[in-house]
Design a protein around this motif. Sequence first.
Motif, PDB file in Angstrom:
ATOM      1  N   HIS A 100      -8.230   9.163  -3.825  1.00 12.70           N
ATOM      2  CA  HIS A 100      -7.418   8.001  -4.226  1.00 12.70           C
ATOM      3  C   HIS A 100      -6.759   7.301  -3.036  1.00 12.70           C
ATOM      4  N   PRO A 101      -6.026   8.028  -2.157  1.00  9.88           N
ATOM      5  CA  PRO A 101      -5.396   7.321  -1.031  1.00  9.88           C
ATOM      6  C   PRO A 101      -6.408   6.693  -0.082  1.00  9.88           C
ATOM      7  N   TYR A 102      -7.580   7.309   0.042  1.00  6.90           N
ATOM      8  CA  TYR A 102      -8.565   6.735   0.947  1.00  6.90           C
ATOM      9  C   TYR A 102      -9.087   5.405   0.412  1.00  6.90           C
ATOM     10  N   ILE A 103      -9.385   5.350  -0.870  1.00  3.45           N
ATOM     11  CA  ILE A 103      -9.872   4.102  -1.461  1.00  3.45           C
ATOM     12  C   ILE A 103      -8.805   3.023  -1.378  1.00  3.45           C
ATOM     13  N   GLU A 104      -7.556   3.395  -1.614  1.00  3.86           N
ATOM     14  CA  GLU A 104      -6.471   2.422  -1.477  1.00  3.86           C
ATOM     15  C   GLU A 104      -6.416   1.873  -0.058  1.00  3.86           C
ATOM     16  N   ALA A 105      -6.650   2.732   0.932  1.00  2.83           N
ATOM     17  CA  ALA A 105      -6.619   2.293   2.327  1.00  2.83           C
ATOM     18  C   ALA A 105      -7.771   1.332   2.628  1.00  2.83           C
ATOM     19  N   VAL A 106      -8.968   1.645   2.162  1.00  9.17           N
ATOM     20  CA  VAL A 106     -10.124   0.773   2.401  1.00  9.17           C
ATOM     21  C   VAL A 106      -9.892  -0.593   1.751  1.00  9.17           C
ATOM     22  N   LEU A 107      -9.355  -0.606   0.546  1.00 13.01           N
ATOM     23  CA  LEU A 107      -9.079  -1.881  -0.125  1.00 13.01           C
ATOM     24  C   LEU A 107      -7.989  -2.662   0.610  1.00 13.01           C
ATOM     25  N   LYS A 108      -7.034  -1.959   1.189  1.00 14.01           N
ATOM     26  CA  LYS A 108      -6.004  -2.632   1.997  1.00 14.01           C
ATOM     27  C   LYS A 108      -6.649  -3.269   3.232  1.00 14.01           C
ATOM     28  N   GLU A 109      -7.565  -2.539   3.871  1.00 11.89           N
ATOM     29  CA  GLU A 109      -8.252  -3.092   5.036  1.00 11.89           C
ATOM     30  C   GLU A 109      -9.044  -4.339   4.657  1.00 11.89           C
TER      31      GLU A 109
END
Length: 454
Positions: free
Chosen positions: A82-91
Amino acid sequence: MSISLVQKYNVPGPRYTSYPTVPYWDEESFSDSQWQQTFLQSFKESNTSEGISLYIHLPFCESLCTFCGCHKRITKRHEVEHPYIEAVLKEWDLYCNLFSEKPIIKEIHLGGGTPTFFSPENLERLITGILRKAKRANEYEFSFEGHPNNTTREHLQKLYDLGFRRVSFGVQDYAEKVQTAIHRNQPFHNVAKVTFWAKEIGYTSISHDLVFGLPFQTLDNVIDTIEKTNSLSPNRLAFYSYAHVPWIKGNGQRGFKDEDVPKDDEKRQLYEVGKALLSEKGYHEIGMDHFALADDAMYKAFKAGKLHRNFMGYTASKTQLMIGLGVSSISDSWYAFAQNEKELETYYARLNNNELPVYRGHVLSEEDLIIRRHILNLMCQFETSWKDDNLYFRELPEVLRQLHEMENDGLLLIQPNSLVVTEKGKAFVRNICMAFDLRLKRKTPQNQLFSMTV
Protein backbone atom coordinates in the motif's frame (compact mmCIF):
# COMPACT_ATOMS: atom_id res chain seq x y z
CA MET A 1 30.54 -21.06 -34.45
CA SER A 2 34.31 -20.93 -34.74
CA ILE A 3 36.05 -21.66 -31.46
CA SER A 4 38.73 -19.07 -32.29
CA LEU A 5 36.09 -16.34 -32.83
CA VAL A 6 34.54 -16.97 -29.42
CA GLN A 7 37.94 -16.87 -27.75
CA LYS A 8 38.87 -13.77 -29.74
CA TYR A 9 35.79 -11.67 -29.09
CA ASN A 10 34.60 -12.81 -25.67
CA VAL A 11 35.43 -9.66 -23.70
CA PRO A 12 33.57 -7.58 -21.11
CA GLY A 13 31.05 -5.30 -22.83
CA PRO A 14 27.84 -3.31 -22.30
CA ARG A 15 24.37 -4.60 -23.20
CA TYR A 16 23.44 -1.21 -24.65
CA THR A 17 20.00 -0.57 -23.21
CA SER A 18 21.26 3.02 -23.37
CA TYR A 19 24.02 5.11 -24.84
CA PRO A 20 25.99 6.38 -23.07
CA THR A 21 25.91 3.38 -20.76
CA VAL A 22 25.28 4.15 -17.09
CA PRO A 23 28.97 3.95 -15.96
CA TYR A 24 29.75 6.72 -18.47
CA TRP A 25 27.04 9.16 -17.48
CA ASP A 26 28.34 12.65 -16.73
CA GLU A 27 26.70 12.91 -13.32
CA GLU A 28 28.67 15.93 -12.11
CA SER A 29 27.17 18.30 -14.68
CA PHE A 30 23.66 16.83 -14.37
CA SER A 31 20.96 18.66 -12.41
CA ASP A 32 17.27 18.20 -11.65
CA SER A 33 16.47 21.41 -13.52
CA GLN A 34 18.19 20.08 -16.66
CA TRP A 35 16.18 16.90 -16.41
CA GLN A 36 12.91 18.83 -16.10
CA GLN A 37 13.85 20.98 -19.08
CA THR A 38 14.59 17.98 -21.32
CA PHE A 39 11.51 15.92 -20.43
CA LEU A 40 9.24 18.95 -20.87
CA GLN A 41 10.83 19.61 -24.27
CA SER A 42 10.34 15.96 -25.24
CA PHE A 43 6.77 15.95 -23.93
CA LYS A 44 5.94 19.04 -26.00
CA GLU A 45 7.46 17.50 -29.13
CA SER A 46 5.92 14.03 -28.88
CA ASN A 47 2.89 13.75 -26.60
CA THR A 48 0.20 14.39 -29.22
CA SER A 49 2.07 12.69 -32.08
CA GLU A 50 3.08 9.41 -30.41
CA GLY A 51 2.31 9.54 -26.68
CA ILE A 52 4.64 8.59 -23.84
CA SER A 53 5.75 5.37 -22.17
CA LEU A 54 5.73 4.52 -18.47
CA TYR A 55 7.98 1.98 -16.82
CA ILE A 56 6.84 1.24 -13.27
CA HIS A 57 9.31 -0.60 -11.05
CA LEU A 58 7.74 -2.86 -8.42
CA PRO A 59 10.79 -3.99 -6.40
CA PHE A 60 9.52 -6.55 -3.91
CA CYS A 61 10.27 -10.29 -4.12
CA GLU A 62 9.55 -13.02 -1.60
CA SER A 63 12.86 -14.78 -2.33
CA LEU A 64 16.18 -13.97 -3.98
CA CYS A 65 16.95 -15.41 -7.42
CA THR A 66 20.74 -15.45 -7.66
CA PHE A 67 20.85 -14.91 -11.44
CA CYS A 68 18.94 -11.63 -11.20
CA GLY A 69 20.55 -8.25 -11.80
CA CYS A 70 17.46 -6.14 -11.08
CA HIS A 71 17.04 -3.81 -8.13
CA LYS A 72 14.86 -5.60 -5.60
CA ARG A 73 13.97 -5.88 -1.93
CA ILE A 74 13.34 -9.31 -0.43
CA THR A 75 10.38 -9.51 1.97
CA LYS A 76 7.33 -11.63 2.75
CA ARG A 77 5.54 -8.70 4.39
CA HIS A 78 2.78 -7.69 2.00
CA GLU A 79 1.84 -4.64 4.04
CA VAL A 80 4.60 -2.90 2.05
CA GLU A 81 2.32 -2.86 -1.00
CA HIS A 82 0.00 0.00 0.00
CA PRO A 83 2.61 2.67 0.91
CA TYR A 84 4.65 1.84 -2.16
CA ILE A 85 1.72 2.31 -4.54
CA GLU A 86 0.83 5.57 -2.81
CA ALA A 87 4.42 6.73 -3.37
CA VAL A 88 4.41 5.82 -7.08
CA LEU A 89 1.11 7.66 -7.57
CA LYS A 90 2.56 10.68 -5.76
CA GLU A 91 5.55 10.62 -8.12
CA TRP A 92 3.20 10.45 -11.12
CA ASP A 93 1.26 13.42 -9.72
CA LEU A 94 4.48 15.45 -9.54
CA TYR A 95 5.15 14.78 -13.22
CA CYS A 96 1.56 15.48 -14.26
CA ASN A 97 1.66 18.82 -12.44
CA LEU A 98 4.54 19.85 -14.72
CA PHE A 99 2.91 18.84 -18.00
CA SER A 100 1.16 21.49 -20.05
CA GLU A 101 -1.58 19.07 -21.12
CA LYS A 102 -2.92 15.64 -20.25
CA PRO A 103 -0.35 12.94 -21.08
CA ILE A 104 -1.28 10.35 -23.70
CA ILE A 105 0.03 6.96 -22.64
CA LYS A 106 1.13 4.58 -25.37
CA GLU A 107 2.96 2.02 -23.24
CA ILE A 108 2.92 0.89 -19.64
CA HIS A 109 5.27 -1.83 -18.46
CA LEU A 110 5.28 -3.25 -14.94
CA GLY A 111 8.70 -4.66 -14.07
CA GLY A 112 10.53 -5.70 -10.98
CA GLY A 113 11.23 -7.23 -8.66
CA THR A 114 8.05 -9.23 -8.90
CA PRO A 115 5.00 -7.25 -10.06
CA THR A 116 2.75 -10.17 -9.13
CA PHE A 117 4.01 -9.87 -5.53
CA PHE A 118 1.28 -7.19 -5.39
CA SER A 119 -2.35 -8.24 -5.03
CA PRO A 120 -4.68 -7.84 -8.03
CA GLU A 121 -6.59 -5.19 -6.07
CA ASN A 122 -3.46 -3.12 -5.42
CA LEU A 123 -2.36 -3.40 -9.05
CA GLU A 124 -5.80 -2.15 -10.05
CA ARG A 125 -5.43 0.81 -7.68
CA LEU A 126 -2.06 1.58 -9.25
CA ILE A 127 -3.21 1.48 -12.87
CA THR A 128 -6.51 3.30 -12.33
CA GLY A 129 -4.59 5.98 -10.40
CA ILE A 130 -2.19 6.40 -13.31
CA LEU A 131 -4.93 6.53 -15.94
CA ARG A 132 -7.05 8.98 -13.94
CA LYS A 133 -4.63 11.71 -14.98
CA ALA A 134 -3.95 10.52 -18.53
CA LYS A 135 -5.48 9.40 -21.81
CA ARG A 136 -4.74 6.13 -23.58
CA ALA A 137 -3.25 6.31 -27.06
CA ASN A 138 -5.34 4.76 -29.83
CA GLU A 139 -2.93 1.84 -30.15
CA TYR A 140 -1.62 1.43 -26.62
CA GLU A 141 0.30 -1.55 -25.28
CA PHE A 142 0.29 -2.48 -21.59
CA SER A 143 2.54 -5.31 -20.43
CA PHE A 144 3.79 -6.86 -17.21
CA GLU A 145 6.23 -9.43 -15.88
CA GLY A 146 4.69 -12.37 -14.04
CA HIS A 147 6.32 -14.93 -11.76
CA PRO A 148 4.83 -18.35 -12.64
CA ASN A 149 4.80 -19.37 -8.98
CA ASN A 150 2.63 -16.53 -7.72
CA THR A 151 0.70 -15.23 -10.74
CA THR A 152 -2.93 -16.12 -10.16
CA ARG A 153 -5.78 -16.23 -12.62
CA GLU A 154 -7.14 -13.21 -10.75
CA HIS A 155 -3.93 -11.29 -11.53
CA LEU A 156 -4.25 -12.10 -15.21
CA GLN A 157 -7.95 -11.31 -15.41
CA LYS A 158 -7.68 -8.05 -13.47
CA LEU A 159 -4.82 -6.74 -15.57
CA TYR A 160 -6.54 -7.87 -18.77
CA ASP A 161 -9.63 -5.91 -17.73
CA LEU A 162 -7.38 -2.87 -17.24
CA GLY A 163 -6.09 -3.12 -20.83
CA PHE A 164 -3.03 -5.36 -20.51
CA ARG A 165 -2.56 -7.70 -23.48
CA ARG A 166 1.09 -8.73 -23.11
CA VAL A 167 2.69 -10.74 -20.32
CA SER A 168 6.17 -12.21 -19.92
CA PHE A 169 6.92 -15.12 -17.60
CA GLY A 170 10.39 -15.79 -16.22
CA VAL A 171 11.31 -19.42 -16.93
CA GLN A 172 15.14 -19.44 -17.09
CA ASP A 173 15.64 -23.25 -17.16
CA TYR A 174 13.62 -26.33 -16.13
CA ALA A 175 16.51 -28.46 -14.79
CA GLU A 176 16.13 -29.02 -11.05
CA LYS A 177 19.87 -28.70 -10.35
CA VAL A 178 20.03 -25.38 -12.18
CA GLN A 179 16.91 -24.08 -10.45
CA THR A 180 18.34 -24.98 -7.05
CA ALA A 181 21.60 -23.17 -7.83
CA ILE A 182 19.80 -19.97 -8.87
CA HIS A 183 17.17 -20.28 -6.11
CA ARG A 184 14.32 -20.28 -8.60
CA ASN A 185 12.37 -23.49 -8.05
CA GLN A 186 9.35 -23.56 -10.33
CA PRO A 187 8.03 -26.73 -11.98
CA PHE A 188 6.94 -26.85 -15.61
CA HIS A 189 3.29 -27.28 -14.67
CA ASN A 190 3.31 -23.84 -12.97
CA VAL A 191 4.50 -22.21 -16.18
CA ALA A 192 2.04 -24.23 -18.26
CA LYS A 193 -0.82 -23.26 -15.98
CA VAL A 194 -0.25 -19.49 -16.17
CA THR A 195 0.43 -19.67 -19.92
CA PHE A 196 -2.85 -21.47 -20.59
CA TRP A 197 -4.74 -19.08 -18.32
CA ALA A 198 -3.33 -16.10 -20.23
CA LYS A 199 -4.37 -17.65 -23.54
CA GLU A 200 -7.87 -18.45 -22.28
CA ILE A 201 -8.34 -14.91 -20.96
CA GLY A 202 -7.28 -13.43 -24.30
CA TYR A 203 -3.72 -12.13 -24.01
CA THR A 204 -2.43 -11.55 -27.52
CA SER A 205 1.30 -11.78 -26.73
CA ILE A 206 2.78 -14.19 -24.20
CA SER A 207 6.54 -14.25 -23.73
CA HIS A 208 8.86 -16.63 -21.89
CA ASP A 209 12.29 -15.52 -20.66
CA LEU A 210 14.99 -18.19 -20.94
CA VAL A 211 18.63 -17.88 -19.84
CA PHE A 212 21.69 -19.73 -21.11
CA GLY A 213 25.02 -20.04 -19.33
CA LEU A 214 23.51 -20.64 -15.88
CA PRO A 215 25.47 -22.62 -13.26
CA PHE A 216 25.42 -26.39 -13.86
CA GLN A 217 23.44 -25.90 -17.09
CA THR A 218 24.17 -28.46 -19.80
CA LEU A 219 23.30 -28.70 -23.47
CA ASP A 220 20.66 -31.32 -22.66
CA ASN A 221 19.11 -28.87 -20.16
CA VAL A 222 18.81 -26.15 -22.81
CA ILE A 223 17.31 -28.55 -25.36
CA ASP A 224 14.81 -29.86 -22.80
CA THR A 225 13.83 -26.33 -21.74
CA ILE A 226 13.26 -25.21 -25.32
CA GLU A 227 11.27 -28.35 -26.15
CA LYS A 228 9.04 -27.79 -23.13
CA THR A 229 8.72 -24.09 -23.99
CA ASN A 230 7.76 -24.88 -27.57
CA SER A 231 4.99 -27.19 -26.33
CA LEU A 232 3.36 -24.07 -24.79
CA SER A 233 3.83 -21.96 -27.97
CA PRO A 234 4.57 -18.53 -26.47
CA ASN A 235 4.39 -15.76 -29.08
CA ARG A 236 7.87 -14.49 -28.31
CA LEU A 237 10.96 -15.49 -26.36
CA ALA A 238 13.94 -13.86 -24.77
CA PHE A 239 17.01 -16.10 -24.72
CA TYR A 240 19.39 -14.13 -22.52
CA SER A 241 23.01 -14.71 -21.68
CA TYR A 242 23.52 -15.11 -17.94
CA ALA A 243 25.60 -12.21 -16.67
CA HIS A 244 28.04 -13.60 -14.12
CA VAL A 245 29.08 -10.46 -12.24
CA PRO A 246 29.59 -11.47 -8.60
CA TRP A 247 31.85 -8.44 -8.01
CA ILE A 248 28.70 -6.31 -8.48
CA LYS A 249 26.06 -8.56 -6.96
CA GLY A 250 27.99 -9.76 -3.93
CA ASN A 251 26.86 -12.90 -2.14
CA GLY A 252 23.77 -13.26 -4.31
CA GLN A 253 25.86 -15.06 -6.94
CA ARG A 254 28.05 -17.00 -4.56
CA GLY A 255 25.78 -19.98 -3.99
CA PHE A 256 27.97 -21.78 -6.51
CA LYS A 257 31.56 -21.65 -7.67
CA ASP A 258 32.91 -19.84 -10.72
CA GLU A 259 33.85 -23.19 -12.27
CA ASP A 260 30.18 -24.26 -12.11
CA VAL A 261 29.30 -21.60 -14.71
CA PRO A 262 29.66 -22.55 -18.43
CA LYS A 263 32.20 -20.34 -20.18
CA ASP A 264 33.46 -19.38 -23.62
CA ASP A 265 32.84 -22.08 -26.24
CA GLU A 266 30.82 -24.28 -23.90
CA LYS A 267 28.49 -21.37 -23.17
CA ARG A 268 28.33 -20.30 -26.80
CA GLN A 269 27.30 -23.82 -27.81
CA LEU A 270 24.31 -23.54 -25.48
CA TYR A 271 23.23 -20.45 -27.40
CA GLU A 272 23.96 -21.71 -30.90
CA VAL A 273 22.13 -25.00 -30.41
CA GLY A 274 19.27 -23.21 -28.66
CA LYS A 275 19.03 -20.64 -31.44
CA ALA A 276 18.99 -23.34 -34.14
CA LEU A 277 16.29 -25.22 -32.26
CA LEU A 278 14.17 -22.06 -31.91
CA SER A 279 14.52 -21.40 -35.64
CA GLU A 280 13.44 -24.97 -36.33
CA LYS A 281 10.33 -24.33 -34.20
CA GLY A 282 9.37 -21.26 -36.24
CA TYR A 283 10.87 -18.50 -34.08
CA HIS A 284 12.63 -15.64 -35.89
CA GLU A 285 15.61 -13.81 -34.41
CA ILE A 286 14.88 -10.15 -33.74
CA GLY A 287 17.48 -7.87 -32.23
CA MET A 288 19.87 -9.35 -29.69
CA ASP A 289 18.71 -12.37 -27.66
CA HIS A 290 15.05 -12.11 -28.76
CA PHE A 291 12.88 -14.35 -30.94
CA ALA A 292 9.27 -14.18 -32.08
CA LEU A 293 6.76 -16.03 -34.21
CA ALA A 294 5.94 -14.47 -37.57
CA ASP A 295 2.53 -13.21 -36.46
CA ASP A 296 3.83 -11.41 -33.35
CA ALA A 297 3.92 -7.60 -33.25
CA MET A 298 7.61 -7.62 -32.31
CA TYR A 299 8.59 -9.54 -35.43
CA LYS A 300 6.40 -7.29 -37.60
CA ALA A 301 8.08 -4.22 -36.06
CA PHE A 302 11.51 -5.72 -36.78
CA LYS A 303 10.62 -6.39 -40.42
CA ALA A 304 9.19 -2.88 -40.79
CA GLY A 305 12.31 -1.28 -39.32
CA LYS A 306 10.36 0.05 -36.31
CA LEU A 307 11.84 -2.06 -33.51
CA HIS A 308 13.08 0.05 -30.60
CA ARG A 309 15.29 -0.64 -27.59
CA ASN A 310 15.34 1.13 -24.24
CA PHE A 311 15.69 0.33 -20.54
CA MET A 312 12.58 -1.88 -20.78
CA GLY A 313 14.31 -3.95 -23.48
CA TYR A 314 12.95 -4.26 -27.01
CA THR A 315 9.59 -2.68 -27.82
CA ALA A 316 7.46 -2.88 -30.95
CA SER A 317 7.06 0.88 -31.10
CA LYS A 318 9.05 3.93 -30.09
CA THR A 319 8.13 6.82 -27.85
CA GLN A 320 10.51 9.73 -27.49
CA LEU A 321 9.70 10.10 -23.79
CA MET A 322 9.76 7.25 -21.29
CA ILE A 323 9.16 8.07 -17.65
CA GLY A 324 10.35 5.61 -15.02
CA LEU A 325 8.29 5.54 -11.83
CA GLY A 326 9.32 3.81 -8.63
CA VAL A 327 12.55 3.19 -6.78
CA SER A 328 15.66 2.87 -9.04
CA SER A 329 13.63 3.42 -12.26
CA ILE A 330 15.38 5.09 -15.19
CA SER A 331 13.66 7.70 -17.36
CA ASP A 332 14.61 8.67 -20.90
CA SER A 333 13.65 11.95 -22.60
CA TRP A 334 15.85 11.10 -25.61
CA TYR A 335 17.92 14.16 -24.72
CA ALA A 336 18.72 12.96 -21.19
CA PHE A 337 18.55 10.01 -18.80
CA ALA A 338 17.56 10.22 -15.14
CA GLN A 339 17.58 7.52 -12.47
CA ASN A 340 15.51 7.51 -9.30
CA GLU A 341 16.87 6.96 -5.81
CA LYS A 342 17.88 3.32 -5.27
CA GLU A 343 17.14 3.16 -1.54
CA LEU A 344 13.46 2.83 -0.73
CA GLU A 345 13.60 5.03 2.37
CA THR A 346 15.34 7.85 0.46
CA TYR A 347 12.84 7.50 -2.38
CA TYR A 348 9.97 7.93 0.10
CA ALA A 349 11.67 10.90 1.80
CA ARG A 350 12.17 12.79 -1.48
CA LEU A 351 8.51 12.32 -2.38
CA ASN A 352 7.42 13.45 1.08
CA ASN A 353 9.29 16.68 0.32
CA ASN A 354 7.37 16.99 -2.98
CA GLU A 355 10.55 16.39 -4.99
CA LEU A 356 11.00 14.22 -8.05
CA PRO A 357 13.18 11.41 -6.57
CA VAL A 358 15.92 11.64 -9.22
CA TYR A 359 19.45 11.22 -7.88
CA ARG A 360 21.64 10.98 -10.97
CA GLY A 361 21.49 11.29 -14.74
CA HIS A 362 23.14 12.37 -17.97
CA VAL A 363 22.36 15.02 -20.58
CA LEU A 364 23.33 13.78 -24.04
CA SER A 365 25.70 15.85 -26.16
CA GLU A 366 25.28 16.22 -29.92
CA GLU A 367 27.91 13.51 -30.35
CA ASP A 368 26.07 11.23 -27.89
CA LEU A 369 22.86 11.57 -29.90
CA ILE A 370 24.61 10.53 -33.12
CA ILE A 371 26.37 7.54 -31.53
CA ARG A 372 23.13 6.56 -29.78
CA ARG A 373 21.35 6.36 -33.13
CA HIS A 374 24.06 4.13 -34.65
CA ILE A 375 24.02 1.76 -31.67
CA LEU A 376 20.21 1.59 -31.70
CA ASN A 377 20.31 0.80 -35.42
CA LEU A 378 22.79 -2.02 -34.87
CA MET A 379 20.94 -3.47 -31.87
CA CYS A 380 17.49 -3.26 -33.49
CA GLN A 381 18.13 -3.77 -37.21
CA PHE A 382 21.65 -5.25 -37.42
CA GLU A 383 22.73 -2.43 -39.70
CA THR A 384 23.41 1.29 -39.69
CA SER A 385 24.06 4.04 -42.22
CA TRP A 386 25.65 7.48 -42.43
CA LYS A 387 24.16 8.47 -45.79
CA ASP A 388 22.44 11.28 -43.94
CA ASP A 389 25.03 13.91 -43.02
CA ASN A 390 23.62 14.30 -39.52
CA LEU A 391 24.69 10.70 -38.75
CA TYR A 392 28.31 11.26 -39.75
CA PHE A 393 30.82 11.94 -36.98
CA ARG A 394 34.49 12.85 -37.05
CA GLU A 395 35.81 9.57 -35.66
CA LEU A 396 33.82 7.38 -38.10
CA PRO A 397 36.79 6.57 -40.42
CA GLU A 398 38.78 5.35 -37.39
CA VAL A 399 35.78 3.30 -36.15
CA LEU A 400 35.49 1.62 -39.55
CA ARG A 401 39.23 0.98 -39.65
CA GLN A 402 38.96 -0.81 -36.31
CA LEU A 403 36.09 -2.91 -37.68
CA HIS A 404 38.08 -4.20 -40.66
CA GLU A 405 39.27 -7.22 -38.70
CA MET A 406 35.69 -8.14 -37.86
CA GLU A 407 34.85 -7.73 -41.54
CA ASN A 408 37.72 -10.10 -42.41
CA ASP A 409 36.26 -12.58 -39.90
CA GLY A 410 32.93 -12.45 -41.75
CA LEU A 411 31.00 -10.68 -38.99
CA LEU A 412 29.97 -7.58 -40.95
CA LEU A 413 30.06 -5.86 -44.32
CA ILE A 414 31.33 -2.30 -44.64
CA GLN A 415 29.81 -0.51 -47.62
CA PRO A 416 30.48 3.07 -48.83
CA ASN A 417 27.80 4.63 -46.62
CA SER A 418 26.60 1.81 -44.39
CA LEU A 419 27.46 -1.24 -42.30
CA VAL A 420 25.53 -4.52 -42.21
CA VAL A 421 25.94 -7.24 -39.61
CA THR A 422 26.06 -10.72 -41.18
CA GLU A 423 24.21 -13.75 -39.88
CA LYS A 424 27.50 -14.98 -38.46
CA GLY A 425 28.08 -11.61 -36.82
CA LYS A 426 24.74 -11.33 -34.96
CA ALA A 427 26.24 -13.21 -32.02
CA PHE A 428 28.86 -10.45 -31.74
CA VAL A 429 26.66 -7.36 -32.16
CA ARG A 430 27.70 -6.06 -28.72
CA ASN A 431 31.35 -6.15 -29.87
CA ILE A 432 30.43 -4.24 -33.03
CA CYS A 433 28.58 -1.61 -31.00
CA MET A 434 31.64 -1.22 -28.77
CA ALA A 435 33.62 0.03 -31.78
CA PHE A 436 31.16 2.96 -32.00
CA ASP A 437 31.20 3.61 -28.24
CA LEU A 438 33.44 6.67 -28.12
CA ARG A 439 33.06 7.19 -24.38
CA LEU A 440 34.15 3.63 -23.65
CA LYS A 441 37.14 3.98 -25.98
CA ARG A 442 38.25 7.28 -24.45
CA LYS A 443 38.10 5.98 -20.91
CA THR A 444 38.81 2.27 -20.60
CA PRO A 445 37.52 1.06 -17.21
CA GLN A 446 40.20 0.13 -14.67
CA ASN A 447 37.98 -2.57 -13.17
CA GLN A 448 35.59 -4.95 -14.93
CA LEU A 449 32.19 -3.25 -15.17
CA PHE A 450 30.33 -5.44 -17.62
CA SER A 451 29.48 -9.06 -18.26
CA MET A 452 31.21 -10.93 -21.09
CA THR A 453 29.93 -10.30 -24.60
CA VAL A 454 29.69 -13.99 -25.55
